[in-house]
Design an enzyme around this catalytic site. Structure first.
Site, mmCIF file in Angstrom:
data_model
loop_
_atom_site.group_PDB
_atom_site.id
_atom_site.type_symbol
_atom_site.label_atom_id
_atom_site.label_comp_id
_atom_site.label_asym_id
_atom_site.label_seq_id
_atom_site.Cartn_x
_atom_site.Cartn_y
_atom_site.Cartn_z
ATOM 1 N N GLU A 1 0.825 -1.219 0.000
ATOM 2 C CA GLU A 1 0.000 0.000 0.000
ATOM 3 C C GLU A 1 0.857 1.266 0.000
ATOM 4 O O GLU A 1 0.362 2.348 0.323
ATOM 5 C CB GLU A 1 -0.951 0.016 1.208
ATOM 6 C CG GLU A 1 -1.859 -1.189 1.350
ATOM 7 C CD GLU A 1 -2.872 -1.362 0.228
ATOM 8 O OE1 GLU A 1 -2.912 -0.519 -0.691
ATOM 9 O OE2 GLU A 1 -3.614 -2.360 0.276
ATOM 10 N N HIS B 1 -7.132 -3.289 9.917
ATOM 11 C CA HIS B 1 -8.300 -4.099 9.553
ATOM 12 C C HIS B 1 -9.189 -4.336 10.779
ATOM 13 O O HIS B 1 -9.361 -5.486 11.202
ATOM 14 C CB HIS B 1 -7.860 -5.463 8.991
ATOM 15 C CG HIS B 1 -7.112 -5.418 7.698
ATOM 16 N ND1 HIS B 1 -6.519 -6.525 7.132
ATOM 17 C CD2 HIS B 1 -6.857 -4.400 6.840
ATOM 18 C CE1 HIS B 1 -5.932 -6.206 5.989
ATOM 19 N NE2 HIS B 1 -6.107 -4.900 5.788
HETATM 20 P P1 13P Z 1 1.109 -5.489 3.103
HETATM 21 O O1 13P Z 1 1.550 -6.722 3.850
HETATM 22 O O2 13P Z 1 1.697 -5.412 1.719
HETATM 23 O O3 13P Z 1 1.383 -4.231 3.900
HETATM 24 O O4 13P Z 1 -0.459 -5.578 2.878
HETATM 25 C C1 13P Z 1 -1.335 -5.704 3.944
HETATM 26 C C2 13P Z 1 -2.632 -5.053 3.680
HETATM 27 O O5 13P Z 1 -3.377 -4.774 4.615
HETATM 28 C C3 13P Z 1 -3.029 -4.715 2.291
HETATM 29 O O6 13P Z 1 -4.110 -3.852 2.259
HETATM 30 ZN ZN ZN Z 2 -5.334 -3.949 4.128
#
Ligand code: 13P
Ligand code: ZN
Length: 280
Positions: free
Chosen positions: A115, A141
């Site tokens: 990201e 999340h």
């Molecule tokens: P990354 O491990 O690349 O940071 O991705 C995790 C994520 O939440 C993607 O939206």
């Molecule tokens: Zn994510």
């Protein structure tokens, strides 16, 4: 100074671990970035080993030459505190703001978060609109805010008003409101453009069926913002699970009183009259 002893590194690590302990970072979920101050770069310069330049995947000309501390792609927040040098990295941007190179960290290989385009485009917008004050972008999340994106209209006004109503201090913590990005493929320029457009106005953007982005001046404010929004979402999930509709809630004129008392401006478009269902 040893890289891991620098205060900004310790604060970054603590925030990542706090997020893990909140349950917001299953597996490699979520990512964190910090725009490092010039003085802080100087403190840790002696540790740098410069790797080759790589394309960012978007262009952030206003951030040319800046340094960022970021979590690695596929790395687990759970490990940031105990395997810091394997989990995070410091990057430098080139003179055009189109390429980056790792100068410290990710000692067993890897690259910055997928990201990175969203983080850097959000940093650019926030740096410009805050006169350089905003330094942290955080993606997590959290389960409750994600749950709400399945049952509420994906609309800024609805999300803002519902989240404001769930805890009296919410309008004070995020007076500008909350933006909502519809479901999109993560990890690229398209979602970065959509998110950074919302960040011109808000400090928080929901990614439907995925998570939340928060921006702030420092680690405390940004973590606190994520925490406040998710707690509000949790209360809303509980209320919606108990019965249909609320028996009573905070009314538009009460929000206006709150705004006066706390010296914040609440956009009138979020203070619309709602049909209250009475069930006496
Ligand atoms: P990354 O491990 O690349 O940071 O991705 C995790 C994520 O939440 C993607 O939206
Ligand atoms: Zn994510």
């Amino acid at each position: 100074m040893n890289f891991l002893d620098a205060e900004f590194v310790r604060d970054f690590v603590r925030m990542a671990n706090d997020g893990w302990e909140q349950g917001w970072h299953e597996r490699n979920g979520g990512n964190l970035s910090y725009r490092v101050k010039e003085k802080e770069v100087e403190q840790v310069l002696e540790n740098f080993v410069k790797k080759e330049w790589q394309p960012i995947g978007t262009s952030v000309p206003k951030l040319a030459g800046e340094y960022f501390l970021v979590t690695g792609s596929g790395k687990y927040f759970r490990n940031v505190a105990i395997k810091t040098e394997d989990s995070i990295c410091m990057i430098e941007l080139d003179a055009k703001g189109e390429n980056y190179r790792i100068v410290w960290g990710l000692k067993n290989g890897g690259k910055p978060t997928s990201e990175l385009p969203s983080h850097l485009m959000n940093h650019e917008v926030k740096m410009l609109s805050s006169n350089g004050k905003y330094r942290v972008i955080y993606h997590a999340h959290p389960a409750n805010i994600i749950a709400l994106t399945f049952v509420m209209p994906l609309n800024d006004a609805v999300f803002t008003r519902e989240l404001w109503e769930m805890a009296t201090e919410c309008p004070v913590v995020f007076p500008a409101g909350v933006g909502v990005v519809p479901w999109m493929v993560p990890g690229g320029r398209k979602i970065a453009v959509a998110t950074s457009k919302l960040m011109e106005r808000y400090d928080v953007a929901v990614w439907a069926h995925h998570g939340l982005f928060a921006a702030g001046e420092d680690f405390d404010a940004t973590f606190g913002l994520m925490h406040t929004v998710e707690k509000s979402a949790e209360i809303l999930v509980k209320v919606l699970s108990m019965q249909q509709g609320k028996r009573q809630t905070i009314k538009p004129e009460e929000f206006r009183d709150l705004a006066v008392a706390f010296g914040v401006k609440l956009p009138e478009e979020f203070l619309f009259e709602k049909l209250v269902v009475k069930k006496d």
